[in-house]
Design a protein around this motif. Structure first.
Motif, PDB file in Angstrom:
ATOM      1  N   SER A 149      67.875  66.393 -20.936  1.00  0.00           N
ATOM      2  CA  SER A 149      67.843  67.588 -20.775  1.00  0.00           C
ATOM      3  C   SER A 149      68.927  67.905 -20.087  1.00  0.00           C
ATOM      4  CB  SER A 149      66.804  68.460 -21.191  1.00  0.00           C
ATOM      5  OG  SER A 149      65.980  68.052 -20.382  1.00  0.00           O
ATOM      6  N   CYS A 150      69.692  66.964 -19.818  1.00  0.00           N
ATOM      7  CA  CYS A 150      70.803  67.809 -18.423  1.00  0.00           C
ATOM      8  C   CYS A 150      71.930  67.535 -18.678  1.00  0.00           C
ATOM      9  CB  CYS A 150      70.381  66.271 -17.143  1.00  0.00           C
ATOM     10  SG  CYS A 150      68.867  67.099 -15.960  1.00  0.00           S
ATOM     11  N   GLY A 151      72.168  67.406 -20.138  1.00  0.00           N
ATOM     12  CA  GLY A 151      73.217  67.136 -21.003  1.00  0.00           C
ATOM     13  C   GLY A 151      73.541  65.682 -20.990  1.00  0.00           C
ATOM     14  N   LEU A 152      72.810  64.129 -20.247  1.00  0.00           N
ATOM     15  CA  LEU A 152      73.888  62.893 -19.801  1.00  0.00           C
ATOM     16  C   LEU A 152      73.133  62.716 -22.205  1.00  0.00           C
ATOM     17  CD1 LEU A 152      72.317  62.100 -16.866  1.00  0.00           C
ATOM     18  CD2 LEU A 152      74.787  63.092 -17.929  1.00  0.00           C
ATOM     19  N   TRP A 153      74.026  62.845 -22.554  1.00  0.00           N
ATOM     20  CA  TRP A 153      73.820  62.253 -24.061  1.00  0.00           C
ATOM     21  C   TRP A 153      74.621  60.553 -24.508  1.00  0.00           C
ATOM     22  CZ3 TRP A 153      70.859  65.834 -26.663  1.00  0.00           C
ATOM     23  CH2 TRP A 153      71.302  66.784 -25.874  1.00  0.00           C
ATOM     24  N   ARG A 154      73.268  59.693 -24.602  1.00  0.00           N
ATOM     25  CA  ARG A 154      73.514  58.032 -24.818  1.00  0.00           C
ATOM     26  C   ARG A 154      74.592  58.099 -22.740  1.00  0.00           C
ATOM     27  NH1 ARG A 154      75.401  55.700 -29.854  1.00  0.00           N
ATOM     28  NH2 ARG A 154      73.544  54.217 -29.666  1.00  0.00           N
ATOM     29  N   TYR A 155      73.557  58.455 -22.914  1.00  0.00           N
ATOM     30  CA  TYR A 155      74.732  57.703 -20.975  1.00  0.00           C
ATOM     31  C   TYR A 155      74.217  55.883 -20.394  1.00  0.00           C
ATOM     32  CZ  TYR A 155      75.404  58.039 -15.826  1.00  0.00           C
ATOM     33  OH  TYR A 155      75.731  58.445 -14.923  1.00  0.00           O
ATOM     34  N   MET A 156      74.350  55.144 -20.062  1.00  0.00           N
ATOM     35  CA  MET A 156      74.202  54.335 -19.668  1.00  0.00           C
ATOM     36  C   MET A 156      73.939  54.241 -18.377  1.00  0.00           C
ATOM     37  SD  MET A 156      75.637  50.739 -20.771  1.00  0.00           S
ATOM     38  CE  MET A 156      77.600  51.125 -20.410  1.00  0.00           C
ATOM     39  N   ILE A 157      72.766  54.331 -18.020  1.00  0.00           N
ATOM     40  CA  ILE A 157      72.231  54.394 -16.122  1.00  0.00           C
ATOM     41  C   ILE A 157      72.604  53.723 -15.164  1.00  0.00           C
ATOM     42  CG2 ILE A 157      69.927  53.618 -17.024  1.00  0.00           C
ATOM     43  CD1 ILE A 157      68.880  55.873 -15.236  1.00  0.00           C
ATOM     44  N   GLY A 158      72.209  51.984 -16.218  1.00  0.00           N
ATOM     45  CA  GLY A 158      73.428  51.548 -15.216  1.00  0.00           C
ATOM     46  C   GLY A 158      71.975  50.151 -14.268  1.00  0.00           C
ATOM     47  N   ASP A 159      70.932  50.982 -14.668  1.00  0.00           N
ATOM     48  CA  ASP A 159      69.788  49.751 -14.419  1.00  0.00           C
ATOM     49  C   ASP A 159      69.353  48.957 -15.765  1.00  0.00           C
ATOM     50  OD1 ASP A 159      69.252  51.078 -11.781  1.00  0.00           O
ATOM     51  OD2 ASP A 159      67.684  52.783 -12.682  1.00  0.00           O
ATOM     52  N   THR A 160      68.591  47.643 -15.487  1.00  0.00           N
ATOM     53  CA  THR A 160      68.262  47.266 -16.980  1.00  0.00           C
ATOM     54  C   THR A 160      66.740  46.782 -16.532  1.00  0.00           C
ATOM     55  OG1 THR A 160      69.033  44.799 -15.365  1.00  0.00           O
ATOM     56  CG2 THR A 160      70.173  45.418 -16.427  1.00  0.00           C
ATOM     57  N   VAL A 161      66.408  46.564 -17.680  1.00  0.00           N
ATOM     58  CA  VAL A 161      64.624  46.775 -17.955  1.00  0.00           C
ATOM     59  C   VAL A 161      63.781  45.630 -19.099  1.00  0.00           C
ATOM     60  CG1 VAL A 161      64.265  49.022 -17.444  1.00  0.00           C
ATOM     61  CG2 VAL A 161      64.527  48.197 -19.547  1.00  0.00           C
ATOM     62  N   GLN A 162      62.915  45.253 -18.014  1.00  0.00           N
ATOM     63  CA  GLN A 162      62.615  44.059 -18.939  1.00  0.00           C
ATOM     64  C   GLN A 162      60.916  44.543 -19.719  1.00  0.00           C
ATOM     65  OE1 GLN A 162      60.826  39.701 -18.289  1.00  0.00           O
ATOM     66  NE2 GLN A 162      63.241  39.676 -17.872  1.00  0.00           N
ATOM     67  N   PHE A 163      60.418  44.421 -20.652  1.00  0.00           N
ATOM     68  CA  PHE A 163      59.456  45.355 -21.638  1.00  0.00           C
ATOM     69  C   PHE A 163      58.003  44.083 -21.309  1.00  0.00           C
ATOM     70  CE2 PHE A 163      62.048  48.051 -23.172  1.00  0.00           C
ATOM     71  CZ  PHE A 163      61.018  48.849 -22.966  1.00  0.00           C
ATOM     72  N   THR A 164      56.974  44.471 -20.453  1.00  0.00           N
ATOM     73  CA  THR A 164      56.425  43.817 -20.750  1.00  0.00           C
ATOM     74  C   THR A 164      54.885  43.702 -21.651  1.00  0.00           C
ATOM     75  OG1 THR A 164      55.073  44.865 -18.783  1.00  0.00           O
ATOM     76  CG2 THR A 164      56.674  43.132 -18.301  1.00  0.00           C
ATOM     77  N   SER A 165      54.792  44.588 -22.246  1.00  0.00           N
ATOM     78  CA  SER A 165      54.154  45.144 -23.301  1.00  0.00           C
ATOM     79  C   SER A 165      54.748  46.424 -24.198  1.00  0.00           C
ATOM     80  CB  SER A 165      52.428  45.623 -22.973  1.00  0.00           C
ATOM     81  OG  SER A 165      52.490  46.693 -23.842  1.00  0.00           O
TER      82      SER A 165
END
Length: 528
Positions: A362-378
């Motif tokens: 809701s800040c107007g970022l649409w399909r925006y690549m934030i630059g962080d990588t994540v790994q799901f543990t669950s």
């Protein structure tokens, strides 16, 4: 009755709402996407990308490209100059100066009124809700919270418009009642000179009953060390006997944990990680026994994820497009590179796989690549760790070394040698005078190891244990030789950040980098 017991009642209903994160994750995200698209359908971006006719997630993907800051910069700058209804309805007055990178160029992330309330403040509220749920005997509201923040300045001199650190924007707009239970004063909190601010914060806070801390671990540690210098005490609980929790985020806590545990020896001390950035508030450590964080699904943020191997294909194509003969063709066909990206919604992710995170907010970022990588543990519920940044890794020789690997390696080497790491960065040496290739680490130690070469061997061995690609490239020193560690002089990284006007606030040192730009600057300063 204590104030904390009264406040607990306010948060109790939220504890039940949070159960939907486990039982109705996909439904929550569909609700968020529908709300965001309907709200923005009459903006310039919404009209151009057919928000008014969207019915499904697939429609959203088909009509909207994945975007980076560079691709939104023009619209954001128009918004900063006062234009309304560009990326989000109405006029956006606040812009968070991103500190996710230490490049000279800054990013200015829009912070709308809705985003402030439904992304950032909602995250802060949930942190407290989860902490009180996990700690029924807490008395945190019976004292003060020491909250670190950055600074802000007028945005293009437009009335009521500000640009600066997100933390400063949050402090500027916070409910006045919160100021009754926080420290330092607003005037001190918003000072731009961190060295002056550090001293004033310490002096204001040390006489208060501080029960909780909030901030970036590196900068908070600097303030706490100043408190110790001024007080002459040995441990922090001698200054603040009722201190019980540190809410931390911004950088990995692992390199700092031992220093905090030596500074704060009280058995009742708790540590709780959060994932809050200039772009939004995304995750909270909801279980003190689990280092991963719960992904917050009912805020104004819709999530998508790009498998890291897909992102690397796009990066290689973009690098190719920088050649003069191909740049014009590539720029004239932005969808070509975008088509190479494999994006999946939340319900399509897999455990143990590295993803680049994509957000719509809701800040107007649409399909925006934030630059962080994540790994799901669950995936039931959706919990994750931050594994690094899309531009903070070393893959010069196919080793695919990420920040999470580095943190594990350093933690092991420190545990085995009694060393403590304060700051570090690493980059490849592509080929030296003897045609040798290696990783070069520049480390500032709080407590140096007795044997730096042993520390290097332990780090290298642990990296091979946690990263099979690194292990393969290290095989018999054929592709990649043993890593090199250079000890940094005390204060080097702070001096480097200060030279770039990025001392304090939420600014960070780049941990891993494929280029030698940052490390060469640091090495030059290390010799002075």
């Amino acid at each position: 009755m204590s104030l904390t017991r009264i406040v607990r009642r306010f948060f109790a209903p939220r504890w039940q709402e949070l159960e939907r994160h486990e039982k109705e994750a996909e439904a929550l995200q569909h609700e968020v996407l529908s709300r965001l698209v309907n709200r923005a359908k009459d903006t310039e971006w919404g009209r151009y990308h057919h928000f008014g006719s969207m019915k499904t997630y697939e429609d959203f993907v088909r009509c909207n490209p994945v975007s980076s800051y560079e691709e939104l910069k023009e619209q954001i700058d128009r918004m900063r100059h006062g234009e309304a209804d560009v990326l989000w309805p109405g006029r956006v007055n606040w812009y968070a100066k991103s500190s996710g990178t230490t490049n000279d160029k800054s990013k200015f992330i829009p912070v709308s009124k809705e985003g402030l309330k439904r992304l950032h403040y909602k995250g802060g509220s949930d942190v407290v809700a989860m902490y009180l749920r996990n700690n029924p005997k807490s008395k945190m509201f019976d004292g003060r919270g020491l909250i670190l923040g950055g600074s802000h300045q007028p945005n293009y001199n437009l009335p009521g418009s500000l640009v600066g650190d997100l933390s400063a924007i949050l402090i500027e707009n916070i409910n006045p009642l919160v100021n009754l239970i926080r420290v330092p004063s607003k005037e001190t909190a918003l000072l731009s000179d961190f060295e002056v601010k550090r001293d004033r914060i310490a002096r204001e806070a040390m006489t208060k009953n501080v029960t909780n801390l909030s901030g970036v671990p590196s900068w908070m540690l600097s303030v706490l060390n100043r408190v110790m210098e001024l007080s002459g005490k040995t441990h922090l609980e001698e200054v603040w006997p009722n201190l019980e929790v540190f809410f931390h985020g911004g950088v990995a806590f692992t390199p700092y944990r031992e220093q905090y545990e030596q500074l704060i020896t009280s058995p009742k001390m708790h540590y709780m990680e959060t994932y809050n950035a200039s772009e939004g508030f995304f995750g909270i450590q909801d279980d003190p026994k689990d280092k991963s964080m719960l992904l917050m699904l009912d805020y104004d943020c819709f999530y998508e994820f790009i498998p890291l191997d897909s992102l690397e294909v796009r990066t290689e194509s973009a690098a190719f497009a920088t050649a003069p003969e191909t740049r014009a063709a590539a720029n004239s066909q932005p969808s070509t590179l975008n088509a190479q990206l494999e994006t999946v919604p939340l319900w399509g992710v897999e455990k143990g796989k590295n993803y680049a995170m994509v957000i719509s907010t809701s800040c107007g970022l649409w399909r925006y690549m934030i630059g962080d990588t994540v790994q799901f543990t669950s995936t039931n519920p959706y919990k994750f760790i931050i594994s690094g940044r899309t531009k903070s890794f070393i893959n010069a020789f196919g080793e695919e070394l990420i920040v999470d690997n580095a943190e594990q390696g350093l933690a092991y080497a420190c545990q085995q040698t009694g060393a403590q790491v304060l700051e570090y960065t690493a980059a490849p040496v592509f080929m030296d005078a003897r045609a040798k290739c290696r990783h070069q680490w520049l480390i500032e130690f709080a407590t140096p190891p007795d044997d730096l070469q042993l520390f290097a061997r332990l780090l290298d061995a642990r990296l091979q244990e946690v990263n099979s690609d690194y292990e393969a490239k290290r095989y018999k020193d054929i592709t990649l030789q043993h890593l090199e560690i250079i000890a940094a002089r005390p204060g080097l990284f702070n001096d480097w950040l200060k030279s770039k006007g990025k001392l304090g606030g939420q600014h960070k040192v780049p941990r891993l980098c494929n280029s030698r730009e940052h490390i060469e600057e640091l090495l030059a300063m290390n010799e002075r």
